[in-house]
Write an enzyme that holds these catalytic residues in place. Structure first.
Site, short mmCIF file in Angstrom:
data_model
loop_
_atom_site.label_atom_id
_atom_site.label_comp_id
_atom_site.label_asym_id
_atom_site.label_seq_id
_atom_site.Cartn_x
_atom_site.Cartn_y
_atom_site.Cartn_z
N ASP A 43 20.79 -4.08 38.18
CA ASP A 43 21.37 -5.23 38.90
C ASP A 43 21.16 -6.52 38.10
OD1 ASP A 43 18.67 -5.49 39.37
OD2 ASP A 43 18.85 -5.63 41.55
N SER A 44 20.57 -6.40 36.90
CA SER A 44 20.63 -7.50 35.92
C SER A 44 22.10 -7.84 35.64
CB SER A 44 19.91 -7.12 34.63
OG SER A 44 20.33 -5.83 34.18
N ASP A 82 20.95 0.81 39.96
CA ASP A 82 20.08 0.05 40.87
C ASP A 82 20.69 -0.06 42.25
OD1 ASP A 82 17.70 -0.73 39.67
OD2 ASP A 82 18.60 -2.48 38.70
N LYS A 112 17.87 3.71 41.50
CA LYS A 112 16.56 3.08 41.27
C LYS A 112 16.37 2.01 42.33
CE LYS A 112 15.70 0.13 37.66
NZ LYS A 112 15.34 -1.12 38.35
N GLU A 114 13.32 -1.03 43.86
CA GLU A 114 12.11 -1.80 43.53
C GLU A 114 11.06 -1.67 44.62
OE1 GLU A 114 13.05 -5.84 42.47
OE2 GLU A 114 14.48 -5.21 40.94
N GLU A 177 7.62 -2.85 34.90
CA GLU A 177 8.12 -4.11 34.33
C GLU A 177 6.99 -5.13 34.26
OE1 GLU A 177 11.89 -5.57 35.68
OE2 GLU A 177 11.60 -7.50 34.67
O1 KIV Z 1 18.27 -4.58 36.45
C1 KIV Z 1 17.75 -4.20 35.38
O2 KIV Z 1 18.30 -4.34 34.29
C2 KIV Z 1 16.43 -3.58 35.46
C3 KIV Z 1 15.67 -3.50 34.17
C4 KIV Z 1 15.08 -4.84 33.90
C5 KIV Z 1 14.64 -2.44 34.21
O3 KIV Z 1 15.99 -3.23 36.49
#
Ligand code: KIV
Length: 267
Positions: A43-44, A82, A112, A114, A177
Site C-alpha cells: 500500500d506504499s 497489502d 499481508k 500490519e 520493518e
Molecule cells: O507497502 C509496502 O510497500 C510495504 C513495505 C514497506 C514492506 O509494506
C-alpha cells in the site's frame, strides 16, 4: 513454470531471498525477468504511485486494480497484496471478506496485514479461510502517523512477543520493518517462518524494498533504501529531449510517417 505458493515461500527459511514491491504490469514484468519471484503490491502504492502523503488513503479497490495489473504482467511470481487501512481491523469477517475479494478478482496469491499480537486473531481467521497471510511488525506505516511512530523499533520483549504471536497464528512469513538489527536477527533465529526485512539489517531471511526507492523514482526514500538506478532523472531527460524535438519540429520525422503507413499500429 507456476507461481510459487505461500507454502513454498515458507520453506525459504534460512535462504536470502529478494522481494520487491511493484504496482503495475511493466515493472512487475521487469521484476520477474530479473529473477524476483515474490512481488509485494504494497500500500506504499498510495505514496509512490498515487501521490498521497500516507498509506491510509488507499482503498481495497486500488489494491485490486494494481494487484490484477501485476498478475497480468507476470506468470511466475507470487503476488502478495497489502490489505489497506480499514479493510481488516474491525472484525474477522471483514478481514476474510477483503482478502477473498483480492483473491477472487485475480489480484493476489496471498495477503499481508500490519500488526503483531493484536492482529493474531485476524491472521488466524484469514489463514483459516484458506488464504495465506504474511504478517508485518515493527514500524507499521498505516498507523505510524497516527501515533505508533516511524522510529526504529527496539522494544525487544514486545517485538519477540509479536513475532511469536503472528507465527503461532498461522502467518507464512513476516515483514520486519525498522526493527533494530540484533533483535531482527534474534527473531529470525527464533521463529519457524521466514522473516522479510526492510530497514532491519542483514540478519533477516528475505529483504524487501520499495521499487520506486530502488529506481530513484521517489524523492522521499528512507535512508536504509539503496538506489540502484536514477530512472527519475533519466525520465526527465528523455521527456526534455522529446519536448525539444517537438518544439523544433524534429519529431515526427518523414521516416516515421513511412513506417506507420507500412506497418500499421501495434499489431
Ligand atoms: O507497502 C509496502 O510497500 C510495504 C513495505 C514497506 C514492506 O509494506
Amino acid at each position: 513454470m507456476k507461481r510459487p505458493t505461500a507454502a513454498e515461500i515458507a520453506t525459504r527459511k534460512g535462504a536470502a531471498f529478494p522481494v520487491i514491491t511493484a504496482y503495475d504490469a511493466p515493472f512487475s514484468r521487469c521484476a520477474e525477468e530479473a529473477g524476483i519471484d515474490v512481488i509485494l503490491v504494497g500500500d506504499s502504492l498510495g505514496m509512490v504511485v498515487l501521490g498521497f502523503d500516507s498509506t491510509v488513503h488507499v482503498e481495497l479497490g486500488d489494491m485490486i486494480r494494481h494487484g490484477a495489473a501485476v498478475a497480468r504482467g507476470t506468470q511466475r511470481a507470487h503476488i502478495m497484496v497489502d490489505l489497506p487501512f480499514g479493510t481488516y481491523e474491525a472484525s474477522d469477517e471483514l478481514a476474510i471478506a477483503s482478502s477473498s475479494e483480492l483473491v477472487k478478482r485475480g489480484a493476489a496469491t496471498s495477503v499481508k496485514l500490519e500488526g503483531g499480537a493484536s492482529a493474531a486473531a485476524r491472521i488466524c481467521a484469514i489463514a483459516g479461510a484458506g488464504i495465506p497471510v504474511c504478517a508485518h511488525i515493527g514500524v507499521l506505516p498505516q498507523t505510524a502517523s497516527l501515533g505508533s511512530g516511524f522510529r526504529l523499533k527496539r522494544e525487544r520483549d514486545r517485538l519477540l512477543a509479536d513475532a511469536d504471536a503472528v507465527a503461532a497464528a498461522g502467518a507464512f512469513a513476516v515483514v520486519l520493518e525498522m526493527v533494530e538489527d540484533s533483535i531482527a536477527a534474534e527473531i529470525t533465529a527464533r521463529i519457524p517462518i521466514p522473516t522479510i526485512g526492510i530497514g532491519s539489517g542483514p540478519g533477516c531471511d528475505g529483504q524487501v524494498l520499495v521499487l520506486h526507492d530502488v529506481l530513484g523514482l521517489y524523492p522521499d526514500a528512507p535512508p536504509f533504501a539503496k538506489r540502484y538506478a536514477e530512472l527519475g532523472a533519466a525520465t526527465t531527460n528523455a521527456l526534455r529531449a522529446y519536448a525539444g524535438d517537438v518544439r523544433a519540429r524534429a519529431f515526427p520525422a518523414e521516416r516515421a510517417k513511412a513506417t506507420r503507413e507500412g506497418n500499421g499500429y501495434r499489431s
